[in-house]
Design a protein around this motif. Structure first.
Motif, PDB file in Angstrom:
ATOM      1  N   ASP A 154       9.632 -10.495   9.604  1.00 54.47           N
ATOM      2  CA  ASP A 154       8.707  -9.896   8.820  1.00 54.47           C
ATOM      3  C   ASP A 154       8.956  -9.311   7.638  1.00 54.47           C
ATOM      4  OD1 ASP A 154       6.232  -8.790   7.969  1.00 54.47           O
ATOM      5  OD2 ASP A 154       6.157  -7.339   9.906  1.00 54.47           O
ATOM      6  N   LEU A 157       9.365  -5.440   7.057  1.00 55.89           N
ATOM      7  CA  LEU A 157      10.572  -4.800   7.834  1.00 55.89           C
ATOM      8  C   LEU A 157      11.511  -4.327   6.538  1.00 55.89           C
ATOM      9  CD1 LEU A 157      11.505  -6.820  10.840  1.00 55.89           C
ATOM     10  CD2 LEU A 157      10.400  -4.674  10.802  1.00 55.89           C
ATOM     11  N   LEU A 162      12.861   0.108   2.569  1.00 51.64           N
ATOM     12  CA  LEU A 162      12.759   0.658   1.093  1.00 51.64           C
ATOM     13  C   LEU A 162      11.866   1.685   1.118  1.00 51.64           C
ATOM     14  CD1 LEU A 162      12.579  -2.848  -0.820  1.00 51.64           C
ATOM     15  CD2 LEU A 162      14.484  -1.531  -0.498  1.00 51.64           C
ATOM     16  N   ASP A 163      10.834   1.653   1.633  1.00 52.45           N
ATOM     17  CA  ASP A 163       9.918   2.670   1.656  1.00 52.45           C
ATOM     18  C   ASP A 163      10.580   3.958   2.248  1.00 52.45           C
ATOM     19  OD1 ASP A 163       7.125   3.413   1.157  1.00 52.45           O
ATOM     20  OD2 ASP A 163       6.866   3.836   3.377  1.00 52.45           O
ATOM     21  N   LEU A 164      11.245   3.880   3.210  1.00 49.57           N
ATOM     22  CA  LEU A 164      11.761   5.012   3.930  1.00 49.57           C
ATOM     23  C   LEU A 164      12.968   5.451   3.206  1.00 49.57           C
ATOM     24  CD1 LEU A 164      11.208   3.915   7.483  1.00 49.57           C
ATOM     25  CD2 LEU A 164      10.085   5.859   6.186  1.00 49.57           C
ATOM     26  N   GLY A 165      13.632   4.844   1.959  1.00 45.22           N
ATOM     27  CA  GLY A 165      14.373   5.661   1.180  1.00 45.22           C
ATOM     28  C   GLY A 165      15.781   4.897   0.918  1.00 45.22           C
ATOM     29  N   GLU A 166      15.615   3.630   1.618  1.00 40.57           N
ATOM     30  CA  GLU A 166      16.841   2.863   1.304  1.00 40.57           C
ATOM     31  C   GLU A 166      16.849   1.938   0.098  1.00 40.57           C
ATOM     32  OE1 GLU A 166      19.523   3.490   3.282  1.00 40.57           O
ATOM     33  OE2 GLU A 166      18.525   4.627   4.654  1.00 40.57           O
TER      34      GLU A 166
ATOM     35  N   ARG B  48      -0.202  -1.404  -2.617  1.00 41.14           N
ATOM     36  CA  ARG B  48       1.179  -1.782  -2.976  1.00 41.14           C
ATOM     37  C   ARG B  48       1.642  -1.558  -4.283  1.00 41.14           C
ATOM     38  NH1 ARG B  48       3.740  -5.314   0.696  1.00 41.14           N
ATOM     39  NH2 ARG B  48       4.710  -6.406  -1.179  1.00 41.14           N
ATOM     40  N   PHE B  53       5.615  -1.590  -4.432  1.00 39.93           N
ATOM     41  CA  PHE B  53       6.309  -2.688  -3.936  1.00 39.93           C
ATOM     42  C   PHE B  53       5.548  -4.151  -5.025  1.00 39.93           C
ATOM     43  CE2 PHE B  53       5.877  -0.568   0.133  1.00 39.93           C
ATOM     44  CZ  PHE B  53       7.132  -0.767   0.631  1.00 39.93           C
ATOM     45  N   PRO B  73      10.011   1.826  -4.689  1.00 34.18           N
ATOM     46  CA  PRO B  73       9.367   2.439  -3.624  1.00 34.18           C
ATOM     47  C   PRO B  73      10.191   3.743  -3.035  1.00 34.18           C
ATOM     48  CG  PRO B  73       9.494   0.158  -3.393  1.00 34.18           C
ATOM     49  CD  PRO B  73      10.266   0.601  -4.524  1.00 34.18           C
ATOM     50  N   ASN B  74      11.715   3.590  -3.128  1.00 33.68           N
ATOM     51  CA  ASN B  74      12.389   4.592  -2.429  1.00 33.68           C
ATOM     52  C   ASN B  74      12.494   5.936  -3.050  1.00 33.68           C
ATOM     53  OD1 ASN B  74      13.785   3.017  -4.048  1.00 33.68           O
ATOM     54  ND2 ASN B  74      15.770   3.402  -3.040  1.00 33.68           N
ATOM     55  N   THR B  78       5.843   8.460  -1.860  1.00 31.05           N
ATOM     56  CA  THR B  78       4.819   7.891  -0.883  1.00 31.05           C
ATOM     57  C   THR B  78       5.468   7.287   0.294  1.00 31.05           C
ATOM     58  OG1 THR B  78       5.098   5.778  -2.268  1.00 31.05           O
ATOM     59  CG2 THR B  78       3.395   7.285  -2.878  1.00 31.05           C
ATOM     60  N   ASN B  79       4.784   7.246   1.190  1.00 25.33           N
ATOM     61  CA  ASN B  79       5.340   6.545   2.611  1.00 25.33           C
ATOM     62  C   ASN B  79       4.268   5.756   3.152  1.00 25.33           C
ATOM     63  OD1 ASN B  79       7.435   9.126   3.229  1.00 25.33           O
ATOM     64  ND2 ASN B  79       8.154   6.866   3.252  1.00 25.33           N
ATOM     65  N   MET B  80       4.391   4.737   3.697  1.00 22.49           N
ATOM     66  CA  MET B  80       3.463   3.743   3.924  1.00 22.49           C
ATOM     67  C   MET B  80       3.442   3.056   5.588  1.00 22.49           C
ATOM     68  SD  MET B  80       2.323   0.635   1.897  1.00 22.49           S
ATOM     69  CE  MET B  80       1.758  -1.007   2.188  1.00 22.49           C
ATOM     70  N   PHE B  82       2.526   0.067   7.610  1.00 21.49           N
ATOM     71  CA  PHE B  82       2.341  -1.101   7.257  1.00 21.49           C
ATOM     72  C   PHE B  82       0.999  -1.790   8.238  1.00 21.49           C
ATOM     73  CE2 PHE B  82       6.266  -0.359   5.132  1.00 21.49           C
ATOM     74  CZ  PHE B  82       6.112  -1.258   3.764  1.00 21.49           C
ATOM     75  N   SER B  84       1.353  -4.572   9.785  1.00 18.95           N
ATOM     76  CA  SER B  84       2.165  -5.170  11.060  1.00 18.95           C
ATOM     77  C   SER B  84       2.959  -4.017  11.890  1.00 18.95           C
ATOM     78  CB  SER B  84       2.879  -6.209  10.399  1.00 18.95           C
ATOM     79  OG  SER B  84       3.810  -5.889   9.634  1.00 18.95           O
ATOM     80  N   ALA B  86       5.690  -2.897  11.022  1.00 19.44           N
ATOM     81  CA  ALA B  86       7.124  -3.088  10.625  1.00 19.44           C
ATOM     82  C   ALA B  86       8.068  -1.860  11.461  1.00 19.44           C
ATOM     83  CB  ALA B  86       7.280  -3.117   9.167  1.00 19.44           C
ATOM     84  N   GLY B 100      14.117   7.350   8.024  1.00 21.65           N
ATOM     85  CA  GLY B 100      14.152   7.977   6.837  1.00 21.65           C
ATOM     86  C   GLY B 100      14.993   9.118   6.669  1.00 21.65           C
ATOM     87  N   ARG B 147       7.161   7.951  11.774  1.00 18.61           N
ATOM     88  CA  ARG B 147       8.262   7.479  11.118  1.00 18.61           C
ATOM     89  C   ARG B 147       7.903   7.922   9.457  1.00 18.61           C
ATOM     90  NH1 ARG B 147       9.887   1.120  11.047  1.00 18.61           N
ATOM     91  NH2 ARG B 147       7.982   1.255   9.637  1.00 18.61           N
ATOM     92  N   ALA B 148       6.570   7.398   9.111  1.00 16.35           N
ATOM     93  CA  ALA B 148       6.168   7.910   7.854  1.00 16.35           C
ATOM     94  C   ALA B 148       6.144   9.271   7.434  1.00 16.35           C
ATOM     95  CB  ALA B 148       5.095   7.038   7.534  1.00 16.35           C
ATOM     96  N   LEU B 151       8.971  12.463   6.876  1.00 15.34           N
ATOM     97  CA  LEU B 151       9.511  12.374   5.404  1.00 15.34           C
ATOM     98  C   LEU B 151       8.656  13.499   4.400  1.00 15.34           C
ATOM     99  CD1 LEU B 151      10.710   8.887   4.739  1.00 15.34           C
ATOM    100  CD2 LEU B 151      12.057  10.827   5.229  1.00 15.34           C
TER     101      LEU B 151
END
Ligand SMILES: Nc1ncnc2c1ncn2[C@@H]1O[C@H](COP(=O)(O)OP(=O)(O)OP(=O)(O)O)[C@@H](O)[C@H]1O
Ligand SMILES: [Mg+2]
Lengths: 267, 364
Positions: A154, A157, A162-166, B48, B53, B73-74, B78-80, B82, B84, B86, B100, B147-148, B151
């Motif tokens: 997916d 993923l 990326l969104d979580l900081g990586e 996005r 993104f 994005p990193n 903001t945090n997302m 998704f 799905s 993810a 995170g 998870r979002a 942070l």
């Protein structure tokens, strides 16, 4: 239905009977390869382990196979990753081009590579020339396997990572890589197996140290050595089957992990 | 409340396709904001671009006063969550939630505590050791939230987070999300194509069509005073009747409405384009009422004769279609089934009360 079944059985016998003969004569106590069998022995295996030239050929082959597996898989990862990403101009053409060696006759590949390496580039033939050629023919297999692994992921993923900081690289390392690892292992094993018993290209491009298939071919001129070849063949077949089974196991596990149903594969 | 996110004239092209057309948006700090619109209108694209993104083709996005152009994005606050979810399938629930925090510099025990807190907050206390791929849809959704939220972002972006859940679960999660948002005080931006969900959950809603914002308002205004026929059609049920302005006196208007006759409305009930061109009147089904035996219209209501055309019984409510003279389309209306009220048969002649104060005058 009936003729079809007979055909299927005949086909399987035709395909596998010769291979079944290998272990039969490898353990047969007689130098002549013919029925009736003469009794059980393991002396051909013992003789095998005492043959310095053969062992060095085996060593060569293992080295070449290992290097081929690593390079073909690394390049395969790059190609499969590019293939799984968004469309770029000429993507289909490029992928098709990389897959071409799959259908090219090996003898053509071998001849043209020999000409290029000797005449054009002026390289000395060595294990590395064989490795280069083997990478070429293993790449399509590697890409086919890894394509499956990458395309089942997916895309969200990676974005989530990326969104979580990586950053891109750490996201790849922490999320993508573990998830495609079964595919990578599968690609390593298949490339290794293909390279290990490849003959034509190795025969053309090998330097002073022959690879194992080339050495075996040389042995065939001495009828007395035939049972030793049978013994070696037995070991090789067993090893190949083992590696391919392992590769398939990892490929399926990868699919299970990604939570998708099986679609394709080689076995 | 102060502005946290502001978009000005944001444009987005995918090749030739114009996905976002001059989006202007101000989202306040601590607000529950929804992007609502039909499939393909550009909601996800807009979300996005806020998350980083997608780059924008024009205009600017500012978060907390900072221009986000070129910020990956990193590095955005903001945090997302998704669509799905993810969830990383190779990690446990706790490892997913802790993902995170890798770069946070927290000690191991602090991280573990934060993870436990986050899981408890979303109602998944004790689930930390579970394998992520063995969770149900609702549980995955909670893991994605934890998870979002761990942070503590300034903005949480949610792309249709409830669409994969069944109806019951969805309604439960709606309530939980609202509670959660009040508890953490973080700005939520929710993307949804479900108008009911948007109305239930949001402080304010932006309705989008074809890459443009059709209306931005609080749920009540959106429902009672839609800014266009398109918005009115998209949100809830609406009866439309041809109308004509007979006299525009500035503060009030005299209308000639098909089937209802002449009526006077406040200027605030009419959109600007309705006053200058062709117009229709919109009436919500629940503002119409059948007058049963012995019932009289309330103060300010008008009465017309009608014939029942269609009856749909829902238990607590009955939905009727009724024909009124001079109008081809039947009017939709809904009645509470209070004790003593019969369910009318098709073909029954009856009277319908309507309220001039409830109608809206729209362009079109
Ligand atoms: N990467 C892309 N490349 C080309 N076109 C895209 C891309 N992403 C989205 N689009 C197009 O942009 C338009 C808006 O897409 P978007 O995903 O934002 O819609 P949406 O409002 O989220 O719809 P849905 O409710 O179906 O998720 C669609 O017509 C879509 O086909
Ligand atoms: Mg979408």
């Amino acid at each position: 239905m009936k003729p079809l079944r007979i055909y299927a059985v005949a086909y399987l016998i035709f395909l596998y009977a010769p291979i079944a003969l290998l272990p039969l004569f490898a353990f047969n106590d007689g130098t002549i390869i013919a029925f009736p069998l003469q009794g059980f022995t393991t002396k051909w295996f013992a003789e095998l382990s005492g043959n310095k030239a053969l062992l060095s050929a085996v060593g060569n082959s293992l080295f070449i196979a290992a290097m081929t597996a690593i390079f073909a898989t690394l390049l395969g990862i790059c190609a499969a990753r590019a293939g799984a990403m968004a469309d770029f101009p000429g993507k289909r053409g490029i992928i098709g081009f990389v897959m071409l060696p799959l259908v090219l006759p090996e003898i053509i590949v071998a001849t043209s590579l020999l000409i290029i390496m000797r005449q054009v580039l002026g390289l000395d033939l060595s294990n590395w020339t064989v490795i280069a050629a083997h990478v070429l023919i293993c790449m399509p297999f590697s890409i086919a396997i890894l394509n499956g692994a990458f395309q089942n992921l997916d895309p969200a993923l990676e974005e989530a990572a990326l969104d979580l900081g990586e950053n891109r690289w750490s996201a790849f390392r922490l999320v993508i890589l573990p998830l495609v690892m079964p595919g990578i292992i599968s690609s390593l094993l298949i490339s290794f197996t293909i390279s290990l018993d490849e003959f034509i290209i190795a025969f053309f491009l090998t330097g002073t140290n022959p690879t194992m298939p080339v050495y075996i071919w040389g042995l065939l001129r001495f009828p007395g050595q035939l049972p030793v070849v049978m013994a070696l063949g037995t070991i090789l077949v067993t090893l190949s089957i083992l590696l391919l089974a392992l590769a398939e196991y990892f490929r399926r596990r990868g699919l299970a992990r990604a939570g998708v149903t099986d679609s394709g594969g080689f076995l | 409340m102060s502005t946290l996110i502001s978009l000005s004239q944001v444009e987005k092209y995918y090749g030739d396709y114009h996905a976002l057309r001059g989006i202007d948006l101000e989202i306040r700090s601590g607000e529950f904001f929804s992007l609502l619109g039909p499939s393909g209108c550009g909601k996800t694209t807009l979300l996005r671009t806020i998350a980083g993104f997608e780059g924008v083709s024009g205009g600017a996005i500012r978060i907390d006063g900072k221009d986000m152009a070129g910020v990956p994005p990193n590095l955005r606050p903001t945090n997302m969550v998704f669509q799905s979810y993810a969830i990383f399938p190779h990690l446990s629930v706790a490892e997913n939630v802790a993902f995170g925090l890798r770069r946070s510099g927290l000690s191991k025990t602090d991280k573990a505590r934060a993870v436990t807190e986050a899981l408890e907050m979303v109602g998944l206390g004790g689930f930390g050791k579970r394998a992520a791929h063995a969770l149900s849809g609702g549980q995955r959704q909670r893991v994605a939230l934890a998870r979002a939220l761990i942070l503590k972002p300034k903005v949480l972006l949610l792309d249709e987070p409830l669409s994969a859940l069944d109806k019951k679960m969805r309604e439960q999660m709606q309530v939980e999300l609202i509670k959660l948002q009040r508890q953490v005080g973080i700005t939520f931006i929710l993307v949804t194509h479900d108008q009911e969900e948007a109305l239930v959950m949001s402080d304010r809603i932006a309705v989008m069509f074809d890459g443009e914002i059709g209306q931005m308002a609080d749920p009540e205004t959106l429902y009672r005073r839609p800014a266009s026929r398109r918005v009115a059609e998209f949100i809830g049920q609406m009866n439309f009747l041809q109308a004509r302005i007979v006299d525009d006196a500035g503060a009030s208007l005299m209308l000639e409405v098909a089937g209802l006759g002449r009526t006077r409305v406040e200027a605030s009930q009419a959109t600007a384009d309705a006053r200058t061109g062709a117009c229709v009147v919109g009436l919500r089904p629940e503002t119409l009422g059948i007058l049963f035996e012995g019932e009289a219209p309330r103060l300010g209501q008008e009465v017309i004769d009608a014939v029942v055309d269609e009856v749909v019984y829902y238990g607590d409510m009955t939905y009727y279609h009724v024909h009124i003279p001079g109008v081809a389309e039947p009017l939709k209306l809904s009645m509470k089934n209070i004790t003593g009220r019969p369910v009318l048969d098709i073909g029954t002649s009856t009277r319908v009360a309507w309220d001039p104060r409830a109608l809206v005058l729209l362009g079109g």
